[in-house]
Write a protein that holds these residues in place. Sequence first.
Motif, short mmCIF file in Angstrom:
data_model
loop_
_atom_site.label_atom_id
_atom_site.label_comp_id
_atom_site.label_asym_id
_atom_site.label_seq_id
_atom_site.Cartn_x
_atom_site.Cartn_y
_atom_site.Cartn_z
N THR A 1 -1.81 -6.18 -9.93
CA THR A 1 -1.71 -6.79 -11.25
C THR A 1 -1.45 -5.74 -12.32
O THR A 1 -0.57 -5.91 -13.18
N LEU A 2 -2.20 -4.66 -12.28
CA LEU A 2 -2.02 -3.59 -13.26
C LEU A 2 -0.64 -2.95 -13.14
O LEU A 2 0.03 -2.67 -14.14
N LYS B 1 0.83 -1.21 0.00
CA LYS B 1 0.00 0.00 0.00
C LYS B 1 0.86 1.25 0.00
O LYS B 1 0.62 2.20 -0.75
N SER B 2 1.88 1.25 0.84
CA SER B 2 2.76 2.41 0.95
C SER B 2 3.53 2.63 -0.36
O SER B 2 3.68 3.76 -0.83
N CYS B 3 4.02 1.56 -0.96
CA CYS B 3 4.76 1.67 -2.22
C CYS B 3 3.89 2.25 -3.33
O CYS B 3 4.34 3.11 -4.10
N LEU B 4 2.66 1.79 -3.43
CA LEU B 4 1.75 2.29 -4.48
C LEU B 4 1.46 3.77 -4.29
O LEU B 4 1.43 4.55 -5.26
N GLU C 1 -9.56 -5.20 -4.48
CA GLU C 1 -9.07 -3.91 -4.96
C GLU C 1 -7.55 -3.88 -5.06
O GLU C 1 -6.98 -3.48 -6.08
N LEU C 2 -6.87 -4.32 -4.01
CA LEU C 2 -5.40 -4.33 -4.02
C LEU C 2 -4.85 -5.33 -5.03
O LEU C 2 -3.82 -5.08 -5.66
#
Length: 351
Positions: free
Chosen positions: A308-309, A257-260, A302-303
């Motif tokens: 994947t994208l 989550k933090s990386c995204l 959702e994650l």
Amino acid sequence: MLQENRVSVIVPIYKVEKYLDRCIKSILNQSYENLEIILVDDGSPDRCGKIADHYKTTDSRVKVIHKENGGLSEARNYGMKEVTGEYVTYVDSDDWIDEKMIETMMNTLNEYEADSVQSSFYYAYERHNLYDHRYYSREDSPVILNNQSLIRELVINERIKSFAWGKLFKTKLIRDIPFRKGVLFEDVYWAHEVMRKVEKFVLIHDPLYNYFQRDDSIVANYSLRNLDQIKGLKERHVFITENYNNLTEESHKAILKSCLIHYKLLLLNRRKDKSGVHRKEVQQYIKKNYSRFKKAVKDDKELTQQLTLFYYHPYMNLLYLGVKKGLRKTKLIAQPVGLQKIRKSEGVVIK
């Protein structure tokens, strides 16, 4: 020797002249009066030092430390050296607290014989507050957590935050655990080391702390130092795998989550990452750990979609997020359950 039932309140101060009176007055006006208020002037170049000294002359409970600027962590550590109370709480100097916050937390801690208590809080803006009611309402009974449950909630970072503020601690638990100097998001490096020592933790839902949200944009003020958050989560992950191995996947999810989020912020701040080296590092880290992340988010639709994208190309994930945001604005898809907005002037919920 620590003074029984005394609460030491540590306030690190730097460049908050506009907000400091509000903060200090909210502490002085507490219904619980057995306080020691430690104001740490971290070399603030404005009038903060003089404001702090003024309160020292008007209330014997106030101590003032003046030091050269060394950052938030060092200021908190300096304050901790002066603590004489059996209990400690932190208040950031642009925030303020409800007049019954410390009394409520002390009563709760004693009633449940707990090691630490956390109150809920408002995201406080100039004209309104936001209250997170996704999990609890303010009328709900306190939640009691054992150590294993507490660490799990800390890693998930929804109900229990790593913030040092908004919590009451037994001094003996934290006095030998200093904040990491020279990093941003210092609480991420600190909280798990403290919480591993907590046997009973109580969460109360009344929002007694006001976490002030300045008008400054997170995008405009983003710096490469913000990446310390990812470093802190990676460091915490080592601790989790060594001491709470059953929480490894939750820890991986938190890192992802933090990386995204940081990849998006780095892209929006391309001038600060001109060569793109930091974006590449984040991208390569996600790709390298793709299988671990995929396993960690398998129950989060959702994650999983975002991961994947991003794996195929980071811009595909950003496009996906942009489209979803647009659809929400046009009300073609429902808004996610979020925060309750409360207008300050009337104290009513804004639908």
